[in-house]
Design a protein around this motif. Structure first.
Motif, PDB file in Angstrom:
ATOM      1  N   TYR A   1     -37.737  27.803  60.288  1.00 63.45           N
ATOM      2  CA  TYR A   1     -36.987  29.216  59.982  1.00 63.45           C
ATOM      3  C   TYR A   1     -35.971  29.127  58.864  1.00 63.45           C
ATOM      4  CZ  TYR A   1     -37.149  33.903  61.284  1.00 63.45           C
ATOM      5  OH  TYR A   1     -36.481  35.897  60.401  1.00 63.45           O
TER       6      TYR A   1
ATOM      7  N   TYR B   1     -34.534  30.793  55.455  1.00 62.71           N
ATOM      8  CA  TYR B   1     -32.823  31.569  54.434  1.00 62.71           C
ATOM      9  C   TYR B   1     -32.795  30.701  53.657  1.00 62.71           C
ATOM     10  CZ  TYR B   1     -31.922  31.644  60.520  1.00 62.71           C
ATOM     11  OH  TYR B   1     -32.075  31.053  61.732  1.00 62.71           O
TER      12      TYR B   1
ATOM     13  N   THR C   1     -34.131  18.940  67.027  1.00 65.63           N
ATOM     14  CA  THR C   1     -33.295  20.400  67.110  1.00 65.63           C
ATOM     15  C   THR C   1     -32.568  20.130  68.920  1.00 65.63           C
ATOM     16  OG1 THR C   1     -33.397  20.988  65.126  1.00 65.63           O
ATOM     17  CG2 THR C   1     -32.398  22.757  66.828  1.00 65.63           C
TER      18      THR C   1
ATOM     19  N   TYR D   1     -30.654  17.232  70.274  1.00 67.60           N
ATOM     20  CA  TYR D   1     -29.276  17.226  70.828  1.00 67.60           C
ATOM     21  C   TYR D   1     -28.617  18.362  71.352  1.00 67.60           C
ATOM     22  CZ  TYR D   1     -28.283  20.995  67.069  1.00 67.60           C
ATOM     23  OH  TYR D   1     -28.678  21.793  66.557  1.00 67.60           O
TER      24      TYR D   1
ATOM     25  N   GLY E   1     -41.444  27.686  67.753  1.00 72.63           N
ATOM     26  CA  GLY E   1     -41.252  26.266  67.338  1.00 72.63           C
ATOM     27  C   GLY E   1     -39.711  25.934  68.242  1.00 72.63           C
ATOM     28  N   VAL E   2     -39.190  25.893  67.799  1.00 76.64           N
ATOM     29  CA  VAL E   2     -37.871  25.858  69.228  1.00 76.64           C
ATOM     30  C   VAL E   2     -38.149  25.902  70.312  1.00 76.64           C
ATOM     31  CG1 VAL E   2     -35.307  25.038  69.455  1.00 76.64           C
ATOM     32  CG2 VAL E   2     -36.163  24.993  66.758  1.00 76.64           C
TER      33      VAL E   2
ATOM     34  N   GLY F   1     -40.108  38.343  72.553  1.00 77.15           N
ATOM     35  CA  GLY F   1     -40.420  40.070  71.393  1.00 77.15           C
ATOM     36  C   GLY F   1     -41.075  40.445  71.726  1.00 77.15           C
TER      37      GLY F   1
ATOM     38  N   LYS G   1     -46.066  36.408  73.559  1.00 76.27           N
ATOM     39  CA  LYS G   1     -44.834  35.623  73.903  1.00 76.27           C
ATOM     40  C   LYS G   1     -44.069  35.378  74.861  1.00 76.27           C
ATOM     41  CE  LYS G   1     -43.806  36.273  68.936  1.00 76.27           C
ATOM     42  NZ  LYS G   1     -42.833  36.273  68.238  1.00 76.27           N
TER      43      LYS G   1
ATOM     44  N   TYR H   1     -36.808  40.888  75.276  1.00 73.05           N
ATOM     45  CA  TYR H   1     -35.707  41.770  74.756  1.00 73.05           C
ATOM     46  C   TYR H   1     -36.160  42.882  73.966  1.00 73.05           C
ATOM     47  CZ  TYR H   1     -36.021  37.748  71.102  1.00 73.05           C
ATOM     48  OH  TYR H   1     -36.201  36.621  70.092  1.00 73.05           O
TER      49      TYR H   1
ATOM     50  N   GLY I   1     -31.317  30.895  69.220  1.00 73.82           N
ATOM     51  CA  GLY I   1     -31.213  30.733  67.202  1.00 73.82           C
ATOM     52  C   GLY I   1     -32.005  32.204  66.504  1.00 73.82           C
TER      53      GLY I   1
ATOM     54  N   PHE J   1     -27.126  28.748  66.986  1.00 74.67           N
ATOM     55  CA  PHE J   1     -27.472  27.509  66.209  1.00 74.67           C
ATOM     56  C   PHE J   1     -28.478  28.153  65.089  1.00 74.67           C
ATOM     57  CE2 PHE J   1     -32.008  26.741  67.684  1.00 74.67           C
ATOM     58  CZ  PHE J   1     -31.952  27.212  69.093  1.00 74.67           C
ATOM     59  N   GLY J   2     -29.295  29.639  64.334  1.00 76.62           N
ATOM     60  CA  GLY J   2     -30.033  29.643  64.229  1.00 76.62           C
ATOM     61  C   GLY J   2     -29.500  31.603  64.493  1.00 76.62           C
TER      62      GLY J   2
ATOM     63  N   ALA K   1     -31.559  34.426  63.298  1.00 80.97           N
ATOM     64  CA  ALA K   1     -33.804  34.817  63.013  1.00 80.97           C
ATOM     65  C   ALA K   1     -33.825  35.670  62.822  1.00 80.97           C
ATOM     66  CB  ALA K   1     -34.489  34.776  63.696  1.00 80.97           C
TER      67      ALA K   1
ATOM     68  N   PRO L   1     -23.948  24.370  65.461  1.00 79.58           N
ATOM     69  CA  PRO L   1     -24.141  22.569  65.188  1.00 79.58           C
ATOM     70  C   PRO L   1     -25.201  22.517  64.602  1.00 79.58           C
ATOM     71  CG  PRO L   1     -25.213  23.640  67.242  1.00 79.58           C
ATOM     72  CD  PRO L   1     -24.284  24.640  67.418  1.00 79.58           C
TER      73      PRO L   1
ATOM     74  N   LEU M   1     -28.705  20.405  62.972  1.00 79.37           N
ATOM     75  CA  LEU M   1     -29.186  19.097  63.017  1.00 79.37           C
ATOM     76  C   LEU M   1     -29.164  17.424  62.159  1.00 79.37           C
ATOM     77  CD1 LEU M   1     -31.428  17.163  64.319  1.00 79.37           C
ATOM     78  CD2 LEU M   1     -33.217  18.306  62.554  1.00 79.37           C
TER      79      LEU M   1
ATOM     80  N   ARG N   1     -42.784  37.995  62.501  1.00 77.69           N
ATOM     81  CA  ARG N   1     -42.467  37.626  64.375  1.00 77.69           C
ATOM     82  C   ARG N   1     -43.731  37.447  64.280  1.00 77.69           C
ATOM     83  NH1 ARG N   1     -37.582  41.635  67.129  1.00 77.69           N
ATOM     84  NH2 ARG N   1     -38.050  39.911  68.222  1.00 77.69           N
TER      85      ARG N   1
HETATM   86  N1  LIG Z   1     -28.603  24.886  63.439  1.00 79.10           N
HETATM   87  C1  LIG Z   1     -30.102  23.729  64.076  1.00 79.10           C
HETATM   88  O1  LIG Z   1     -30.175  22.231  64.337  1.00 79.10           O
HETATM   89  C2  LIG Z   1     -31.143  24.440  63.895  1.00 79.10           C
HETATM   90  C3  LIG Z   1     -32.614  23.542  64.347  1.00 79.10           C
HETATM   91  C4  LIG Z   1     -33.316  23.821  63.601  1.00 79.10           C
HETATM   92  C5  LIG Z   1     -33.408  25.257  64.076  1.00 79.10           C
HETATM   93  N2  LIG Z   1     -32.453  26.275  64.368  1.00 79.10           N
HETATM   94  C6  LIG Z   1     -33.086  27.604  64.221  1.00 79.10           C
HETATM   95  O2  LIG Z   1     -33.975  27.911  65.547  1.00 79.10           O
HETATM   96  C7  LIG Z   1     -34.074  29.273  65.649  1.00 79.10           C
HETATM   97  C8  LIG Z   1     -35.959  29.359  65.601  1.00 79.10           C
HETATM   98  O3  LIG Z   1     -35.864  28.060  64.369  1.00 79.10           O
HETATM   99  P1  LIG Z   1     -38.064  28.407  64.432  1.00 79.10           P
HETATM  100  O4  LIG Z   1     -38.212  27.865  63.463  1.00 79.10           O
HETATM  101  O5  LIG Z   1     -38.292  27.778  65.418  1.00 79.10           O
HETATM  102  O6  LIG Z   1     -38.348  29.763  64.785  1.00 79.10           O
HETATM  103  P2  LIG Z   1     -39.444  30.309  65.465  1.00 79.10           P
HETATM  104  O7  LIG Z   1     -38.254  30.104  66.804  1.00 79.10           O
HETATM  105  O8  LIG Z   1     -40.401  29.530  65.572  1.00 79.10           O
HETATM  106  O9  LIG Z   1     -39.156  31.660  65.509  1.00 79.10           O
HETATM  107  C9  LIG Z   1     -38.243  33.058  65.119  1.00 79.10           C
HETATM  108  C10 LIG Z   1     -38.016  33.697  65.576  1.00 79.10           C
HETATM  109  O10 LIG Z   1     -37.060  34.071  66.511  1.00 79.10           O
HETATM  110  C11 LIG Z   1     -37.269  35.498  67.182  1.00 79.10           C
HETATM  111  N3  LIG Z   1     -36.137  36.544  66.134  1.00 79.10           N
HETATM  112  C12 LIG Z   1     -35.957  37.345  66.861  1.00 79.10           C
HETATM  113  N4  LIG Z   1     -35.336  38.296  66.285  1.00 79.10           N
HETATM  114  C13 LIG Z   1     -36.086  38.468  65.197  1.00 79.10           C
HETATM  115  C14 LIG Z   1     -35.832  38.892  63.792  1.00 79.10           C
HETATM  116  N5  LIG Z   1     -35.415  40.457  63.877  1.00 79.10           N
HETATM  117  N6  LIG Z   1     -36.823  38.985  62.616  1.00 79.10           N
HETATM  118  C15 LIG Z   1     -37.621  37.540  63.220  1.00 79.10           C
HETATM  119  N7  LIG Z   1     -37.766  36.634  63.808  1.00 79.10           N
HETATM  120  C16 LIG Z   1     -37.111  37.227  64.864  1.00 79.10           C
HETATM  121  C17 LIG Z   1     -39.034  35.884  66.929  1.00 79.10           C
HETATM  122  O11 LIG Z   1     -39.440  35.192  67.877  1.00 79.10           O
HETATM  123  P3  LIG Z   1     -39.414  36.807  69.421  1.00 79.10           P
HETATM  124  O12 LIG Z   1     -40.611  37.738  68.620  1.00 79.10           O
HETATM  125  O13 LIG Z   1     -39.736  36.112  70.951  1.00 79.10           O
HETATM  126  O14 LIG Z   1     -38.122  37.749  69.198  1.00 79.10           O
HETATM  127  C18 LIG Z   1     -39.470  34.723  65.642  1.00 79.10           C
HETATM  128  O15 LIG Z   1     -40.772  33.853  66.351  1.00 79.10           O
HETATM  129  C19 LIG Z   1     -33.959  29.258  64.204  1.00 79.10           C
HETATM  130  O16 LIG Z   1     -33.066  30.751  63.745  1.00 79.10           O
HETATM  131  C20 LIG Z   1     -33.349  28.465  63.382  1.00 79.10           C
HETATM  132  O17 LIG Z   1     -33.380  28.553  62.035  1.00 79.10           O
HETATM  133  C21 LIG Z   1     -31.792  25.826  64.140  1.00 79.10           C
END
Ligand SMILES: NC(=O)c1ccc[n+]([C@@H]2O[C@H](COP(=O)([O-])OP(=O)(O)OC[C@H]3O[C@@H](n4cnc5c(N)ncnc54)[C@H](OP(=O)(O)O)[C@@H]3O)[C@@H](O)[C@H]2O)c1
Length: 324
Positions: free
Chosen positions: A42, A46, A126, A129, A151-152, A172, A176, A191, A215, A237-238, A240, A263, A265, A314
């Motif tokens: 994701y 960004y 991710t 940690y 994915g996460v 969503g 799922k 939700y 996230g 941590f994100g 989306a 946080p 990664l 999504r």
């Molecule tokens: N800080 C860190 O270290 C770190 C590291 C890795 C990932 N992340 C964050 O973790 C989150 C998940 O990453 P991922 O790569 O595994 O992605 P992902 O969860 O596979 O995809 C994002 C999911 O967020 C949900 N979502 C809710 N509202 C949304 C919207 N308005 N638009 C798009 N998606 C929405 C959707 O699931 P539903 O349809 O079920 O709602 C979508 O499938 C992301 O925010 C990412 O940036 C952070």
């Protein structure tokens, strides 16, 4: 020469184009990889959209798996012919070949395929940690995890279950929901149709949870604070659904002396020892079958635009991988 996805301006998925690029000569510590599978995360969306600013033009992607084709002077961590992966960049993973610093690379265990490795390193490290370090969970706890079928999300559902934790997950759609349940999520909330704050209160007998792993960001942030127990921890941590707006610290006191952390990664894998420890924990739970890596969809490297459209729309579940 290599084929790589690059972009010259920020914007929608269509700014991504496949280009032919020159590869630099190998300097000390450099490794030339032929990449066989590339993770789409994701964060890539960004960076492409401009939410996280990058100098342009730029490559994209932080995670991939492949084979070592050649090594530069002084390389000692990997050897020609070895299967390796990485999940912490540097940027430019969307490519069929690339040069990487050796200290970012990890040997792929024999039991793990290249596609699995490309779908698990960034997301799985991710999860590690988040649940072992940011807020270390304990057996018997009940936690809230947003986007549980992502994915996460699917990795976290399984790893938390393995540690004896009960997961309440949000998703969503009903499809799922079934997927999250099948990956060990005990209580699933859609939700889009249910009030997740009320449902969490119901499920926990009014207690709330000690931690929220979020996230999703803007759309669920405030509600998530209302799901926490006194002195609970909000782990955002994100983004989306968009970035969380600024908040006044007093809000945390009003809602129960809460803790808030944001946080990333990179700060949990900054030195080689931390990176290797984190990756080894992940390899162990995948190796013993506690965590299965669910590659929900794969695309050709040339179809990165479509991968981004589906991820941001999504329409994906589990991990997304490009095959060069
Ligand atoms: N800080 C860190 O270290 C770190 C590291 C890795 C990932 N992340 C964050 O973790 C989150 C998940 O990453 P991922 O790569 O595994 O992605 P992902 O969860 O596979 O995809 C994002 C999911 O967020 C949900 N979502 C809710 N509202 C949304 C919207 N308005 N638009 C798009 N998606 C929405 C959707 O699931 P539903 O349809 O079920 O709602 C979508 O499938 C992301 O925010 C990412 O940036 C952070």
């Amino acid at each position: 020469m290599a084929k790589a996805i690059r972009f010259r301006e920020v914007g929608g998925p269509e700014v991504l184009t496949l280009e032919t690029v020159d590869l630099p000569d190998l300097g000390p510590g450099d490794v030339l990889l032929r990449q066989t599978a590339v993770g789409v995360n994701y964060i890539d969306t960004y960076q492409r959209s401009g939410l996280y600013a990058l100098p342009l033009p730029s490559g994209l992607g932080l995670e991939a798996a492949g084979v070592v084709e050649a090594v530069g002077p002084g390389v000692s961590l990997v050897a020609v012919g070895q299967r390796v992966c990485y999940g912490t960049g540097p940027l430019g993973a969307y490519a069929d070949r690339r040069v990487m610093p050796e200290n970012t690379l990890l040997a792929i265990p024999d039991t793990i395929t290249d596609t699995q490795a490309a779908g698990m390193m960034l997301r799985g490290m991710t999860v590690r940690y988040l649940i072992r370090q940011t807020f270390p969970v304990q057996s018997g706890m009940t936690v809230l995890l947003h986007a549980a079928a992502g994915g996460v999300g699917l990795i976290a559902c399984q790893w938390l279950k393995h540690l004896g934790v009960t997961t309440i997950g949000t998703v969503g759609s009903d499809e799922k929901a079934a997927l999250a349940r099948a990956h060990g999520c005990s209580h699933v909330i859609n939700y889009s149709t249910e009030n997740f704050v009320e449902r969490v209160r119901e499920i926990t007998g009014g207690q709330g949870v000690p931690v929220v792993y979020d996230g999703v960001g803007a759309a669920v942030f405030e509600g998530s604070l209302d799901c926490l127990q006194r002195r609970g921890m909000m782990v955002t941590f994100g983004n989306a659904s968009g970035p969380v707006p600024p908040i006044a610290p007093a809000l945390l006191s009003q809602k129960g002396s809460l803790f808030l952390t944001r946080p990333t990664l990179a700060h949990y894998t900054a030195d080689r020892r931390e990176l290797v420890d984190t990756a080894n924990d992940l390899f162990a739970v995948v190796g013993n079958g506690a965590v299965k890596i669910d590659i929900g969809q794969t695309y050709a490297l040339a179809d990165a635009v479509k991968a981004h459209q589906d991820l941001a729309g999504r329409r994906t579940t589990g991990s997304t991988v490009l095959i060069p």
